[in-house]
Motif scaffolding. Sequence first.
Motif, short mmCIF file in Angstrom:
data_model
loop_
_atom_site.label_atom_id
_atom_site.label_comp_id
_atom_site.label_asym_id
_atom_site.label_seq_id
_atom_site.Cartn_x
_atom_site.Cartn_y
_atom_site.Cartn_z
N ALA A 1 8.33 -8.91 -7.96
CA ALA A 1 9.07 -7.66 -8.18
C ALA A 1 10.45 -7.69 -7.55
CB ALA A 1 8.27 -6.49 -7.62
N GLY A 2 10.85 -8.84 -7.00
CA GLY A 2 12.18 -8.96 -6.40
C GLY A 2 12.18 -8.84 -4.90
N GLY A 3 11.00 -8.75 -4.28
CA GLY A 3 10.92 -8.68 -2.82
C GLY A 3 11.46 -7.40 -2.22
N PRO A 4 11.09 -6.21 -2.74
CA PRO A 4 11.58 -4.96 -2.14
C PRO A 4 11.08 -4.82 -0.70
CG PRO A 4 9.76 -4.52 -3.63
CD PRO A 4 10.11 -5.95 -3.81
N SER A 5 11.85 -4.14 0.09
CA SER A 5 11.43 -3.93 1.48
C SER A 5 10.25 -2.95 1.50
CB SER A 5 12.58 -3.37 2.31
OG SER A 5 12.89 -2.04 1.90
N TYR A 6 9.45 -3.05 2.54
CA TYR A 6 8.32 -2.13 2.65
C TYR A 6 8.80 -0.69 2.85
CZ TYR A 6 5.04 -6.01 2.84
OH TYR A 6 4.29 -7.11 2.52
N ARG A 7 9.96 -0.53 3.45
CA ARG A 7 10.52 0.81 3.61
C ARG A 7 10.82 1.44 2.25
NH1 ARG A 7 12.74 3.21 7.96
NH2 ARG A 7 12.73 1.22 9.09
N ASN A 8 11.40 0.67 1.34
CA ASN A 8 11.66 1.18 0.00
C ASN A 8 10.37 1.36 -0.79
OD1 ASN A 8 14.45 1.34 0.29
ND2 ASN A 8 14.79 -0.77 -0.39
N MET A 9 9.42 0.46 -0.60
CA MET A 9 8.14 0.59 -1.29
C MET A 9 7.41 1.85 -0.88
SD MET A 9 6.76 -3.37 -1.14
CE MET A 9 5.11 -2.88 -1.65
N ALA A 10 7.56 2.24 0.39
CA ALA A 10 6.86 3.42 0.90
C ALA A 10 7.27 4.69 0.15
CB ALA A 10 7.13 3.58 2.39
N LYS A 11 8.48 4.73 -0.37
CA LYS A 11 8.96 5.92 -1.08
C LYS A 11 8.17 6.16 -2.36
CE LYS A 11 13.67 5.13 0.65
NZ LYS A 11 15.08 4.80 0.27
N THR A 12 7.66 5.09 -2.94
CA THR A 12 6.92 5.20 -4.19
C THR A 12 5.41 5.09 -3.99
OG1 THR A 12 8.77 4.14 -5.33
CG2 THR A 12 6.69 4.25 -6.53
N ALA A 13 5.01 4.31 -2.99
CA ALA A 13 3.58 4.01 -2.82
C ALA A 13 2.78 5.20 -2.30
CB ALA A 13 3.43 2.83 -1.86
N GLY A 14 3.46 6.07 -1.52
CA GLY A 14 2.71 7.17 -0.91
C GLY A 14 2.05 6.78 0.39
N PHE A 15 2.40 5.62 0.92
CA PHE A 15 1.89 5.14 2.20
C PHE A 15 3.06 4.62 3.02
CE2 PHE A 15 -1.70 4.81 -0.68
CZ PHE A 15 -2.74 5.37 0.05
N SER A 16 2.86 4.59 4.34
CA SER A 16 3.95 4.17 5.22
C SER A 16 4.24 2.68 5.04
CB SER A 16 3.58 4.45 6.68
OG SER A 16 2.53 3.59 7.09
N ALA A 17 5.44 2.29 5.49
CA ALA A 17 5.83 0.89 5.43
C ALA A 17 4.88 0.03 6.26
CB ALA A 17 7.27 0.73 5.93
N THR A 18 4.42 0.56 7.39
CA THR A 18 3.49 -0.19 8.24
C THR A 18 2.18 -0.44 7.53
OG1 THR A 18 4.48 0.73 10.25
CG2 THR A 18 2.26 -0.17 10.44
N THR A 19 1.66 0.59 6.85
CA THR A 19 0.40 0.45 6.13
C THR A 19 0.52 -0.59 5.02
OG1 THR A 19 -0.23 2.73 6.62
CG2 THR A 19 -1.32 1.68 4.75
N LEU A 20 1.63 -0.57 4.32
CA LEU A 20 1.83 -1.53 3.23
C LEU A 20 1.96 -2.96 3.77
CD1 LEU A 20 4.35 0.55 1.10
CD2 LEU A 20 1.93 0.16 0.62
N ALA A 21 2.66 -3.10 4.89
CA ALA A 21 2.80 -4.44 5.48
C ALA A 21 1.45 -4.96 5.96
CB ALA A 21 3.79 -4.38 6.64
N GLN A 22 0.63 -4.08 6.54
CA GLN A 22 -0.68 -4.49 7.01
C GLN A 22 -1.59 -4.87 5.84
OE1 GLN A 22 -1.89 -1.08 9.32
NE2 GLN A 22 -0.99 -1.88 11.21
#
Length: 232
Positions: free
Chosen positions: A29-50
């Motif tokens: 997907a182009g390697g989006p940052s977890y911070r940017n992913m959190a805006k769409t995922a509905g979960f925090s950047a930390t949760t997504l990274a884990q």
Amino acid sequence: MGRPERPVDPKAGPIPRFAHELREVRRNAGGPSYRNMAKTAGFSATTLAQAAAGERLPSLAVVRGYLRACGGGDPGEWEARWKAARAESERAQPAVPAQPDQAAPYRGLTRFEPGDRHLFFGRDRVVEELTTLVSENRLAALVGPSGSGKSSLLRAGLVPRLQEAVAGRDRPAVLRILTPGPAATYGHLLTPAAGDPESWVGRGPVRGGLHPLPGPGGTRPVHRPAAHRPLP
């Protein structure tokens, strides 16, 4: 730019493999940052990274959010992958041998009884004080807030000490334990039978006086020991 993720070995097990697959989705997907992913995922950047760390299997909801933030993916396919990883991980966990004869030492909200003496720890000093107090006074009272352990202290701490004292006396004695309630429910305990030895009486939470028992050799009423001071 965030720190690079530690590499995961997809051959190390079902959870690292699943994490590797999630990372591949993110890379494609182009390697989006977890911070940017959190805006769409509905979960925090930390949760997504884990979720992609390979240490534990993320929840299915987090997986769906991760995929959504990376532009989608077949939900049915990923749910099947997730269930397969979970099942494989559970099978890989070593079985814990059953120990049916080993009772748990913690009694929960249930009070300790005299038979639980070997499980009752941490109040030796208070038990010693109560034993001395009861030995030197005809009436003693243990007071304290509800749930502070008065019943356990008396039954698993003091009572075994008194039983030892009774066993070591030249004259026999009977240790009687009463609980609060109508006198009719324990009246038979207040009337020593003919030939009964001296009676030591222990009663439940303080709700009034306890009268001495008539009996050979005198009586020893004990009223929830610990004299005139709160339970520590």
